[in-house]
Design an enzyme around this catalytic site. Structure first.
Site, PDB file in Angstrom:
ATOM      1  N   ILE A   1      -4.219   4.471   0.301  1.00 38.50           N
ATOM      2  CA  ILE A   1      -4.749   4.928   1.602  1.00 38.50           C
ATOM      3  C   ILE A   1      -5.948   5.809   1.521  1.00 38.50           C
ATOM      4  CG2 ILE A   1      -4.223   5.816   3.791  1.00 38.50           C
ATOM      5  CD1 ILE A   1      -1.223   5.047   3.370  1.00 38.50           C
TER       6      ILE A   1
ATOM      7  N   PHE B   1       0.797  -1.246  -0.152  1.00 42.81           N
ATOM      8  CA  PHE B   1      -0.123   0.053   0.064  1.00 42.81           C
ATOM      9  C   PHE B   1       0.882   1.358  -0.018  1.00 42.81           C
ATOM     10  CE2 PHE B   1       0.890  -0.692   4.523  1.00 42.81           C
ATOM     11  CZ  PHE B   1       0.891   0.522   4.934  1.00 42.81           C
ATOM     12  N   CYS B   2       0.426   2.419  -0.566  1.00 44.38           N
ATOM     13  CA  CYS B   2       1.034   3.685  -0.509  1.00 44.38           C
ATOM     14  C   CYS B   2      -0.031   4.789  -0.253  1.00 44.38           C
ATOM     15  CB  CYS B   2       1.575   3.542  -1.654  1.00 44.38           C
ATOM     16  SG  CYS B   2       0.897   3.703  -3.349  1.00 44.38           S
ATOM     17  N   THR B   3       0.269   6.120  -0.737  1.00 42.17           N
ATOM     18  CA  THR B   3      -1.083   7.002  -0.494  1.00 42.17           C
ATOM     19  C   THR B   3      -2.171   6.767  -1.531  1.00 42.17           C
ATOM     20  OG1 THR B   3       1.089   8.455   0.168  1.00 42.17           O
ATOM     21  CG2 THR B   3      -1.258   9.490  -0.638  1.00 42.17           C
TER      22      THR B   3
END
Length: 248
Positions: free
Chosen positions: A212, A183-185
């Site tokens: 996210i 996951f990331c932004t």
């Protein structure tokens, strides 16, 4: 009263061979609608962080999606009282997110993804639907992770995304035999990360669809602690997508 400024984050991996002509067209279209933020164009696709009044911004996105190449572009939305960017930039880049692994081409085929409601359910029950343990892998830079992350997420303390492939080689034992959710932004880094890990022989790797920000939008802050750093003057967003910092 609803906040007046719409902020969007969006990206799409799609081959672009006309970036030089596309750049001035997008610049003019965004300027005509008084939008601010950044649009990145590379051979591998497009990445946008834009803000403006809702109707003009949505009109810009509709015009962009009128190009068949961008029809699948999905935007994550949040709101602010003021513009979080000071100007508009449309830039040509080698990669829309730099990894320095040109063989990784998401436009040629995405890694499998898990949506936010499904991930929340897995975290609630402690395993995926096959009964396999789930590990969350944060692909962001260390300073971003310090603002907040998922409970128990793996954090390799990388300083830039180009360090991610080496970190995989050094730590892959942590991921063996588990369902890995990167996951990331907003989804762009974890998409490349998932493809890389699968190509390195880790078969049970998924990306968090929309990152996210989409998770916050769809299920709130369940299993997340802290805020999510964003690259604009809001600094970070809480799970309700409110800004951490008041804008000047």
């Amino acid at each position: 009263m609803p906040l007046p400024i719409l902020n969007i984050a969006a990206y799409l991996f799609v081959p672009l061979d006309d970036r030089e002509t596309l750049q001035p067209r997008l610049l003019a279209a965004a300027q005509a609608r008084a939008l601010v933020g950044t649009i990145l164009l590379a051979e591998e696709g497009i990445n946008l962080f834009l803000a403006g009044e809702p109707e003009p911004l949505r009109a810009f996105l509709a015009e962009l999606r009128g190009d068949a190449r961008f029809a699948a572009l999905e935007a994550k939305e949040s709101w602010s009282a003021k513009l979080p960017f000071r100007r508009l930039l449309v830039k040509l880049k080698r990669e829309i997110i730099r990894m320095n692994h040109p063989a990784i081409q998401p436009a040629a085929g995405r890694a499998p993804a898990v949506d936010a409601p499904t991930l929340k359910r897995w975290l609630d029950q402690g395993h995926d639907d096959a009964g396999q343990p789930v590990v969350l892998l944060d692909t962001r830079n260390a300073f971003e992770v310090d603002f907040g992350s998922f409970e128990g997420a793996i954090d390799w303390r990388i300083d830039k995304f180009t360090e991610f492939p080496q970190a995989v080689q050094e730590h892959r034992a942590e991921l063996e035999g588990k369902t890995v959710v990167s996951f990331c932004t907003g989804g762009i880094r974890c998409e490349k990360a998932a493809i890389y890990m699968r190509e390195q022989g880790l078969p049970h790797v998924l990306q968090l669809e929309g990152g996210i920000l989409k998770y916050f939008e769809e299920v709130g802050g369940a299993h997340y602690r802290g805020d999510c750093f964003v690259f604009d003057e809001r600094e970070a967003l809480a799970p309700d997508l409110s800004a951490r910092r008041s804008l000047p």
